[in-house]
Every structure is written in C-alpha cells, then in structure tokens.
Design an enzyme around this catalytic site. Sequence first.
Site, PDB file in Angstrom:
ATOM      1  N   GLU A 104       0.829  -1.202   0.000  1.00  0.00           N
ATOM      2  CA  GLU A 104       0.000   0.000   0.000  1.00  0.00           C
ATOM      3  C   GLU A 104       0.865   1.255   0.000  1.00  0.00           C
ATOM      4  O   GLU A 104       1.897   1.325   0.671  1.00  0.00           O
ATOM      5  CB  GLU A 104      -0.952  -0.024   1.198  1.00  0.00           C
ATOM      6  CG  GLU A 104      -1.965  -1.163   1.067  1.00  0.00           C
ATOM      7  CD  GLU A 104      -2.950  -1.261   2.212  1.00  0.00           C
ATOM      8  OE1 GLU A 104      -3.994  -1.909   2.022  1.00  0.00           O
ATOM      9  OE2 GLU A 104      -2.688  -0.699   3.298  1.00  0.00           O
ATOM     10  N   CYS A 145      -1.213   6.177   9.886  1.00  0.00           N
ATOM     11  CA  CYS A 145      -0.002   5.558  10.417  1.00  0.00           C
ATOM     12  C   CYS A 145      -0.338   4.283  11.182  1.00  0.00           C
ATOM     13  O   CYS A 145      -1.193   4.280  12.062  1.00  0.00           O
ATOM     14  CB  CYS A 145       0.706   6.550  11.340  1.00  0.00           C
ATOM     15  SG  CYS A 145       2.207   5.926  12.083  1.00  0.00           S
TER      16      CYS A 145
END
Length: 384
Positions: free
Chosen positions: A105, A355
């Site tokens: 990703e 994150c």
Amino acid sequence: MSEQLVTPENVTTKDGKINLLDLNRQQMREFFKDLGEKPFRADQVMKWMYHYCCDNFDEMTDINKVLRGKLKEVAEIRAPEVVEEQRSSDGTIKWAIAVGDQRVETVYIPEVDRATLCVSSQVGCALECKFCSTAQQGFNRNLRVSEIIGQVWRAAKIVGAAKVTGQRPITNVVMMGMGEPLLNLNNVVPAMEIMLDDFGFGLSKRRVTLSTSGVVPALDKLGDMIDVALAISLHAPNDEIRDEIVPINKKYNIETFLAAVRRYLEKSNANQGRVTIEYVMLDHVNDGTEHAHQLAELLKDTPCKINLIPWNPFPGAPYGRSSNSRIDRFSKVLMSYGFTTIVRKTRGDDIDAACGQLAGDVIDRTKRTLRKRMQGEAIDIKAV
C-alpha cells in the site's frame, strides 16, 4: 552512491528484458555503455522516465529511432500497477499496488503547502511491533528497486494526469509504509538515489525521509551510503515498555539505538542537526506524564523534534488510543523541557491509510523462523 551489482537476477523481467526502473543513474549509464551508447543517453532516458513518467520508448522524441528500437528489444519500463484506489474525505488517497502475487500500500497525503507520498519497502514486516497492523500480517519478501521507485512513479503519473482537479505534485517522500527499510538497504538506497537524482525525481534530500525501528548496524551503514532525513520509531520512554511493544529493542536497546542516531546526525546534512522522534500514543501504556518526563530525560543529549502520533486502531489490536487530554498533557510536559513537539494530525483513517494501519495482502505468510532469518540478514553488515 550505492554499488549494487546489475545482474539478470535482480533487474530482468519475466520477458527477459531489463526493467530500467531497477537502475540508478550509475547503473543506467553502465547499461547504455554495454549497448555501445554514450552515457548522456542514460540521462536523456531517465529524464523521460521520471520527469514525464514516460514508459514508452517511441514517445522519447530526442532518442534516435535506431536506439529506440534497440531499447524495445532488450529493456522496458514497467512500474507496478494500481489494483485498488480508496479516497478519504480529507483528500488522502490510498493505492493498493500489485507486486507479483502480493499487494503493498502507498499513500498520497495532500496538504496546503506540500504533498507527501508514503512508500512501502517490504511485503509485510518482520519486526512484529505490537501496535502496527502491517506487523500482524507477517513478512513475505523485500521489494525490488523497481517496486519501490515504481510506487513513486505510479503515484506521480496519476497525480500528474489529475492536475485539473487541483492535486499537488509530490514534494516529499517518506519511507514509512509497509516494512522496515533498513532490512532492505540494497534496494531502498538505490530507489532513494533515484528520488534525489536531478534526472530522477529531483527531490531535496531534506524531503526524502527514512523511518526505522532501530536496526543499528544497518543504520550505521546507511550513513555511509546516502544522506536523507531520518525519523526513528521510538514509541517508549524506557526499555521495559519498548521491549514489549517494539521487540527489536531486546536486541538493540534504546541507548544503543540513540547512539547510532547521533552517529548518523554527525554525518548527515539532510537532518539539519536533529532527528524526528516518532512516538505513538497508547492509552495508559506510554502516555502518562511520568512517561513524558522520562522521555525528556532520555532525549536530552539527542537533538530532535518529537511527533506524537495518536494511535490508529485495527481489528484485534490490544490497545486503545490516548485521549486528547492525555496527549495534550504529555505534549505540554515535553514543551516545558524545550522540545519542539507536534501532535500529528491523523489523515486517511477512514480508509485505513493512517499511520500503523497499512496491511496490504501478504500471501503465504512466513513463520517466525523466516522473520528471524530476515532480521539476521540485516544485522550481518555483509548482507545489507
């Protein structure tokens, strides 16, 4: 410059052609020399590849027809393909990118004055940090140079084609996606060289950031290979907590890690004398005011700025996100010691692009023995 040997094993495609995205400029010039061409031809082709995101030799109009024909026979420009795109309400875009049978990703984060691309370096991760979704997927393999720089190439091509929508060009790259970059130095460094190269993406070394959890021998080697901005995934004020949430700390404790960071700063111009400390805020784990005081004492000899990261949840995780009030108190303690302290704004969490949420698609998940072997390869300096 890194000195990765160009061999058919590490740069050829299934069609037996050289993928030019696997070559930094030094290697590209050697490739053209082997074709009987002058070195400047490499610069011309790189400019087409990276300035214009061109993957068709026929469109390279300042390359003569004979050479274009020769290139089509022996080489190609093949970036990994986007297989899924998700767009957040805040403008963040997450791309699932196919690398062989797996996916990694890549995340595009636009802001008012910049656009940052978060890039993956491995399929999965071997370090098993307890608060990170990627770590829960296991480790499969390192990404090749073309699969790392190809994420930047693909994103730049997509964003460039969408200028009418007001999307900003990529100004910053952070090696903070899936994987531990220092466990893949031989591919990460050439990819970063292309990011910095004037005939590549031409980014400033202050705008290319590598983040590491603390593979100390590889960090020492990095300082001799390239100069980029450094961020460290610290996440704890003491070894007791870090041993639990960042297991590599059991091999390279905080004192050893920070000493290596200071050695890197002595060599680096990109960091302007200080490192970025990343600290994920886990509710009642590492977020008390006593932890903030410990962290300030720990970092007193390490020039730094501190990014506090509200933890981003994922299914099955044993933690909770710190409350805003706890984060605020923690931040105020650090600032009282004079530390530049920033609470990172969460971006893309509605599409699992924030994150610690990147997971990709790791097939044939490896067991602990392979993870240990992978860590051993990075720790052996001869292997990185």
